[in-house]
Enzyme design. Sequence first.
Site, PDB file in Angstrom:
ATOM      1  N   ASP A 202      13.168  -7.984  -8.544  1.00 31.22           N
ATOM      2  CA  ASP A 202      11.989  -7.251  -8.087  1.00 31.22           C
ATOM      3  C   ASP A 202      12.415  -6.081  -7.209  1.00 31.22           C
ATOM      4  O   ASP A 202      13.565  -5.982  -6.781  1.00 31.22           O
ATOM      5  CB  ASP A 202      10.943  -8.151  -7.429  1.00 31.22           C
ATOM      6  CG  ASP A 202      11.382  -8.741  -6.101  1.00 31.22           C
ATOM      7  OD1 ASP A 202      12.405  -8.291  -5.543  1.00 31.22           O
ATOM      8  OD2 ASP A 202      10.690  -9.643  -5.608  1.00 31.22           O
TER       9      ASP A 202
ATOM     10  N   ASN B 162       3.806   1.523  -1.777  1.00 33.57           N
ATOM     11  CA  ASN B 162       2.360   1.681  -1.950  1.00 33.57           C
ATOM     12  C   ASN B 162       1.671   2.111  -0.660  1.00 33.57           C
ATOM     13  O   ASN B 162       0.796   2.979  -0.659  1.00 33.57           O
ATOM     14  CB  ASN B 162       1.742   0.372  -2.444  1.00 33.57           C
ATOM     15  CG  ASN B 162       1.999   0.133  -3.920  1.00 33.57           C
ATOM     16  OD1 ASN B 162       2.079   1.072  -4.705  1.00 33.57           O
ATOM     17  ND2 ASN B 162       2.126  -1.124  -4.303  1.00 33.57           N
TER      18      ASN B 162
ATOM     19  N   HIS C 269      -0.848   4.144  -4.266  1.00 29.31           N
ATOM     20  CA  HIS C 269      -0.668   3.311  -5.451  1.00 29.31           C
ATOM     21  C   HIS C 269      -0.291   4.115  -6.692  1.00 29.31           C
ATOM     22  O   HIS C 269       0.357   3.574  -7.596  1.00 29.31           O
ATOM     23  CB  HIS C 269      -1.940   2.492  -5.711  1.00 29.31           C
ATOM     24  CG  HIS C 269      -2.130   1.383  -4.726  1.00 29.31           C
ATOM     25  ND1 HIS C 269      -1.521   0.144  -4.872  1.00 29.31           N
ATOM     26  CD2 HIS C 269      -2.817   1.311  -3.564  1.00 29.31           C
ATOM     27  CE1 HIS C 269      -1.855  -0.630  -3.855  1.00 29.31           C
ATOM     28  NE2 HIS C 269      -2.633   0.046  -3.049  1.00 29.31           N
TER      29      HIS C 269
ATOM     30  N   ASP D 162       2.722   3.070  -9.086  1.00 30.42           N
ATOM     31  CA  ASP D 162       2.665   2.986 -10.549  1.00 30.42           C
ATOM     32  C   ASP D 162       3.774   3.814 -11.183  1.00 30.42           C
ATOM     33  O   ASP D 162       4.402   3.406 -12.167  1.00 30.42           O
ATOM     34  CB  ASP D 162       1.309   3.475 -11.063  1.00 30.42           C
ATOM     35  CG  ASP D 162       0.201   2.450 -10.876  1.00 30.42           C
ATOM     36  OD1 ASP D 162       0.500   1.306 -10.468  1.00 30.42           O
ATOM     37  OD2 ASP D 162      -0.974   2.795 -11.132  1.00 30.42           O
TER      38      ASP D 162
ATOM     39  N   GLU E 253       5.676  -6.263  -9.109  1.00 27.36           N
ATOM     40  CA  GLU E 253       6.938  -5.504  -9.129  1.00 27.36           C
ATOM     41  C   GLU E 253       8.116  -6.354  -9.572  1.00 27.36           C
ATOM     42  O   GLU E 253       9.272  -5.996  -9.350  1.00 27.36           O
ATOM     43  CB  GLU E 253       7.216  -4.922  -7.735  1.00 27.36           C
ATOM     44  CG  GLU E 253       7.552  -5.931  -6.659  1.00 27.36           C
ATOM     45  CD  GLU E 253       6.345  -6.474  -5.919  1.00 27.36           C
ATOM     46  OE1 GLU E 253       6.522  -6.925  -4.774  1.00 27.36           O
ATOM     47  OE2 GLU E 253       5.230  -6.453  -6.485  1.00 27.36           O
TER      48      GLU E 253
END
Length: 312
Positions: A172, A180, A185, A189, A215
């Site tokens: 991760d 974020n 956000h 993304d 993630e």
Amino acid sequence: MKKMTDDTTRVTAMHNLSDGASDAVDCLVQIYGKALGKKYEMFEPLVTLGRDPQNSIVLDSDSVSRRHAVVEITDKGRVLRDLDSTNGTYLNDIQIKSAVLSQNDLVKIGDTIFKFLSGNNIESQYHEEIYRMTIWDGLTQIANKRHLMDHLDKEFARCQRYNRNLSLVMFDIDFFKNVNDTYGHLTGDYVLKELSDLLRNRIRREELFARYGGEEFAIVLPESDTKVASRFADIIRAKVEDHVFEFEGQQIKVTISLGVASMNLAMKTVSEFIGQVDAALYEAKRLGRNRVVVAGNVDEPSAPINLDELHP
């Protein structure tokens, strides 16, 4: 902000499959976002997208402008045009002001992604896309958790039956919440998508790269023992660390923590297999992140592995 009126905006009727609409009606299918799988048929020559309720396609998100973009018919075909939106309009990951849409193009408006379908047999294409969404992640365009688990079940059974090697890498993104919180956000993304694109070309046909959730990602490595899998994990760790993630002029430092495990005949279930690699991933984070931890004790290989030959 200019008030929208009936003279400036045509409201496009949205129909369900049961309406019996013509197969030839162009449409946008939402493949990422709140209304996943929703189909917007474009009967009118002008279709507006934005946060304002008077738009043809209403997207209730702070990352979407009130009047964000339009799709209009021209002599060149359906044209996507940005309306000077705050966060921009993207076609196949490229920010555009105006561009002609082609079959299967991906349109990103704020935190929503659509796929454009055109031509005959729209209903068939739509159903194929709905099926694809059951096994594919709309944002990263790699396998989703459902497909991962189905694939892992089959590989686990095969390797048990024939006593073959099977390894699993899970990783991760370190401190992803900070990305974020700091950049928003949309940047988060972007990082997920860019990372997936970066690593996709390191994955061989017989392997599977999947988004496990949020993630967290997984890579299934058939016919690979722990030594090979751990070296491969370190390759992708270094590749991510060295890559420049840049979004809207901001450079974002990204590293990943990885856990590696190989199945053995003592394992009875896939859950046990995943549990081992998940514990290794947790240990990698506990030890300071940006590192690879292997489940169990593994001796160093007696000869160095050529990393380019491992995964060119």
